[in-house]
Motif scaffolding. Sequence first.
Motif, mmCIF file in Angstrom:
data_model
loop_
_atom_site.group_PDB
_atom_site.id
_atom_site.type_symbol
_atom_site.label_atom_id
_atom_site.label_comp_id
_atom_site.label_asym_id
_atom_site.label_seq_id
_atom_site.Cartn_x
_atom_site.Cartn_y
_atom_site.Cartn_z
ATOM 1 N N VAL A 71 -37.776 2.355 23.136
ATOM 2 C CA VAL A 71 -37.570 3.875 23.105
ATOM 3 C C VAL A 71 -36.144 4.221 22.322
ATOM 4 O O VAL A 71 -35.145 2.738 22.935
ATOM 5 C CB VAL A 71 -37.120 4.038 24.621
ATOM 6 C CG1 VAL A 71 -36.656 5.697 24.981
ATOM 7 C CG2 VAL A 71 -38.865 4.124 25.635
ATOM 8 N N TYR A 130 -34.010 0.825 23.257
ATOM 9 C CA TYR A 130 -33.658 -0.068 24.182
ATOM 10 C C TYR A 130 -35.352 -0.100 24.644
ATOM 11 O O TYR A 130 -36.352 -0.005 24.180
ATOM 12 C CB TYR A 130 -33.477 0.810 26.080
ATOM 13 C CG TYR A 130 -32.395 1.712 25.858
ATOM 14 C CD1 TYR A 130 -31.688 1.313 26.268
ATOM 15 C CD2 TYR A 130 -32.287 2.605 25.500
ATOM 16 C CE1 TYR A 130 -30.272 1.543 26.112
ATOM 17 C CE2 TYR A 130 -31.211 3.285 25.568
ATOM 18 C CZ TYR A 130 -30.068 2.409 25.731
ATOM 19 O OH TYR A 130 -28.700 3.181 25.964
ATOM 20 N N ILE A 160 -37.796 8.193 31.935
ATOM 21 C CA ILE A 160 -37.472 9.417 31.373
ATOM 22 C C ILE A 160 -38.318 10.562 32.148
ATOM 23 O O ILE A 160 -39.027 10.927 32.366
ATOM 24 C CB ILE A 160 -38.282 9.658 29.533
ATOM 25 C CG1 ILE A 160 -38.457 8.152 29.186
ATOM 26 C CG2 ILE A 160 -38.097 11.222 28.819
ATOM 27 C CD1 ILE A 160 -39.038 7.882 27.964
ATOM 28 N N THR A 198 -33.360 6.685 21.865
ATOM 29 C CA THR A 198 -32.267 7.804 21.738
ATOM 30 C C THR A 198 -31.779 8.355 20.887
ATOM 31 O O THR A 198 -31.530 8.311 19.612
ATOM 32 C CB THR A 198 -31.286 6.969 22.822
ATOM 33 O OG1 THR A 198 -30.756 6.996 22.407
ATOM 34 C CG2 THR A 198 -32.358 6.811 24.102
ATOM 35 N N LYS A 199 -31.665 9.681 21.110
ATOM 36 C CA LYS A 199 -30.932 10.320 20.186
ATOM 37 C C LYS A 199 -29.325 9.772 19.537
ATOM 38 O O LYS A 199 -29.472 10.033 17.814
ATOM 39 C CB LYS A 199 -30.843 12.125 20.394
ATOM 40 C CG LYS A 199 -30.311 13.361 19.121
ATOM 41 C CD LYS A 199 -30.431 14.287 20.148
ATOM 42 C CE LYS A 199 -30.098 15.112 18.490
ATOM 43 N NZ LYS A 199 -29.539 17.207 19.553
ATOM 44 N N LEU A 215 -33.688 7.574 31.783
ATOM 45 C CA LEU A 215 -32.917 8.401 30.623
ATOM 46 C C LEU A 215 -32.801 9.984 31.228
ATOM 47 O O LEU A 215 -34.222 10.214 31.313
ATOM 48 C CB LEU A 215 -33.462 8.269 29.479
ATOM 49 C CG LEU A 215 -33.173 5.893 29.110
ATOM 50 C CD1 LEU A 215 -34.074 6.317 27.744
ATOM 51 C CD2 LEU A 215 -31.905 6.384 28.892
ATOM 52 N N THR A 223 -28.529 11.546 27.887
ATOM 53 C CA THR A 223 -29.341 10.713 26.677
ATOM 54 C C THR A 223 -30.213 11.768 26.221
ATOM 55 O O THR A 223 -31.999 11.128 27.592
ATOM 56 C CB THR A 223 -29.661 9.871 27.124
ATOM 57 O OG1 THR A 223 -27.985 9.280 27.857
ATOM 58 C CG2 THR A 223 -30.285 8.375 26.581
ATOM 59 N N GLU A 224 -30.975 11.875 25.040
ATOM 60 C CA GLU A 224 -32.049 12.399 25.211
ATOM 61 C C GLU A 224 -33.047 12.001 24.191
ATOM 62 O O GLU A 224 -32.784 10.672 22.650
ATOM 63 C CB GLU A 224 -32.172 13.589 23.524
ATOM 64 C CG GLU A 224 -33.416 14.275 23.561
ATOM 65 C CD GLU A 224 -33.518 15.159 22.358
ATOM 66 O OE1 GLU A 224 -34.070 16.336 21.645
ATOM 67 O OE2 GLU A 224 -32.336 16.472 22.595
ATOM 68 N N VAL A 225 -34.716 11.261 24.595
ATOM 69 C CA VAL A 225 -35.443 10.628 23.841
ATOM 70 C C VAL A 225 -36.225 10.927 22.701
ATOM 71 O O VAL A 225 -36.371 11.961 22.832
ATOM 72 C CB VAL A 225 -36.268 9.907 24.623
ATOM 73 C CG1 VAL A 225 -37.173 8.817 23.998
ATOM 74 C CG2 VAL A 225 -35.527 8.868 25.764
ATOM 75 N N THR A 226 -36.021 10.163 21.289
ATOM 76 C CA THR A 226 -36.746 10.984 20.547
ATOM 77 C C THR A 226 -37.926 10.259 20.175
ATOM 78 O O THR A 226 -38.459 11.323 19.031
ATOM 79 C CB THR A 226 -35.568 10.674 18.424
ATOM 80 O OG1 THR A 226 -34.990 9.843 19.143
ATOM 81 C CG2 THR A 226 -35.147 11.631 19.382
ATOM 82 N N GLN A 227 -37.664 8.526 20.656
ATOM 83 C CA GLN A 227 -39.312 7.929 20.171
ATOM 84 C C GLN A 227 -39.232 6.833 21.140
ATOM 85 O O GLN A 227 -39.412 6.145 21.698
ATOM 86 C CB GLN A 227 -39.067 7.720 18.809
ATOM 87 C CG GLN A 227 -40.521 6.270 18.331
ATOM 88 C CD GLN A 227 -40.019 6.096 16.890
ATOM 89 O OE1 GLN A 227 -39.705 6.384 16.140
ATOM 90 N NE2 GLN A 227 -41.265 6.690 15.603
ATOM 91 N N ILE A 228 -40.767 6.997 21.349
ATOM 92 C CA ILE A 228 -41.340 6.066 22.108
ATOM 93 C C ILE A 228 -42.583 5.244 21.360
ATOM 94 O O ILE A 228 -43.679 5.869 21.328
ATOM 95 C CB ILE A 228 -42.148 6.441 23.438
ATOM 96 C CG1 ILE A 228 -40.653 7.237 24.114
ATOM 97 C CG2 ILE A 228 -42.727 5.391 24.072
ATOM 98 C CD1 ILE A 228 -41.819 7.857 25.616
#
Length: 468
Positions: free
Chosen positions: A240, A248, A11, A242-243, A34, A223-228
């Motif tokens: 993972v 993934y 990320i 994404t917004k 990402l 591609t913004e990650v919003t949760q892990i």
Amino acid sequence: MARSQYDTIIIGLGAAGVTAAATLGKAGKQVLGLEAEGRIGGRVNTVPFGDGVVELGAEWIHGEHPSLVYDTAVQNNIQLAFQDLAFNIFRSDGQVPNEEFQLLCNEVIAQGFIFMANPPEESIPAGQFVTAKLMQYFKDNNPKILEDQDLVEQLLEFLNLLTNNYCACNDWNDLDARDKFTHLDGHQHISWYKQGYKTFFDIMLNTYRDGPGLSNLNVKLNTEVTQIAWPEDPNGTVKVITKDGAVYTADSVIITVSVGVLKESYKTLFTPKLPAKKIAAIENLAIGVMDKIVLSFETAWWPKNATFFGFLWQGEDRRRIGREDYWITRIFGASSPMGSDNVLTLWTSGETAKMVELLPEDLVRRKCMQLLQMFMGGKTIIPEPTGFIRSTWHSNPYTRGSYSYDSIHVASLPWLRSELAAPLTDRSGKPRVLFAGEATDETHFSTVHGACDTGYRESMRLLPASKM
């Protein structure tokens, strides 16, 4: 490479992320990168401007040995330019200082850096430490300068602002004189010249000179990650989200975003929530702002040998500046970047930089032109600029700052960086969420080479010993 399951998801594709991606990809791992922005580079951002390129982020390779960045450039026969940090000093009354005064100012600047490089054993604000050392230095070597208190204050304020730009702090008394930053051996200001810092990323990702890239690496920009979601169960996988709603999965994830972004997002980004000590590291580590205001001109109107300009504000001139224009007094100087022959870069930092990011473009351009004219004096005719661009590292939601520094306020918490770097593990002790980026390096934070080292460190944590 269209898939949703990977060995590792990375990320953020700045220096740390790209180094990790390249290391794992070349080792045969299936990697997904990402990146929230529409480009690779993170806090390195080479932009076409003027008659060449300029760096809105990292400007130089700082040191030669041991440096993955420097080695990469040399091994690929990249033309580099070595710059000397000698200042052409200008004063706010527009009078051109004589050679004796220029030498005096540069001597004081050099001496200030020497004191910074030899810190005390105890924690003390850097400004207090350097000021005391310089005052003693004046008494011992040049007592006459102490007769001009305004000049002493000008020199100290210049050093303050210069330190702020190096460390991205708001004031040199925010900085711990005993910070752990360590310089590499070799020249400290090496420019990528006309090719720009972006060349490093092209080489690392095998796209330099139309290279085919890395077959094991899939890159997704914007591609913004919003949760892990990370597993405590050794049989689980990292998820993972994404917004745009995509999901993934991977065996592990390496997070390389800035500590500024982590401060803003950690409460909602991780499931389960982070351990208390990791949270303390994120909340307490300091990240500041260093910004650039860049002007292009039809042709260079400044002397060819003037690479760096230093601005000394006389007390009376500073006091005449209106409150709304105070920010221009926090621009310590300008430089002529090596990537473009007709461009000047003005430098600012701290809370002032945050404010300047939000001011109207035409106002910033006009005030900067007035500033240059004031210091160059009436004999220099400055033409209207042909272009304007500026960095916005704090207001950018994907950086929220330029780089970290050792704050005096957390001198009693020496474990912050190591704790930020510590991976999150499942119940078997296997690392599932790993952390890289300049802020996780104990001694080379704030640099590209430091960020690269952390990306390599975390990728090697995931590879068997035979790969090392």
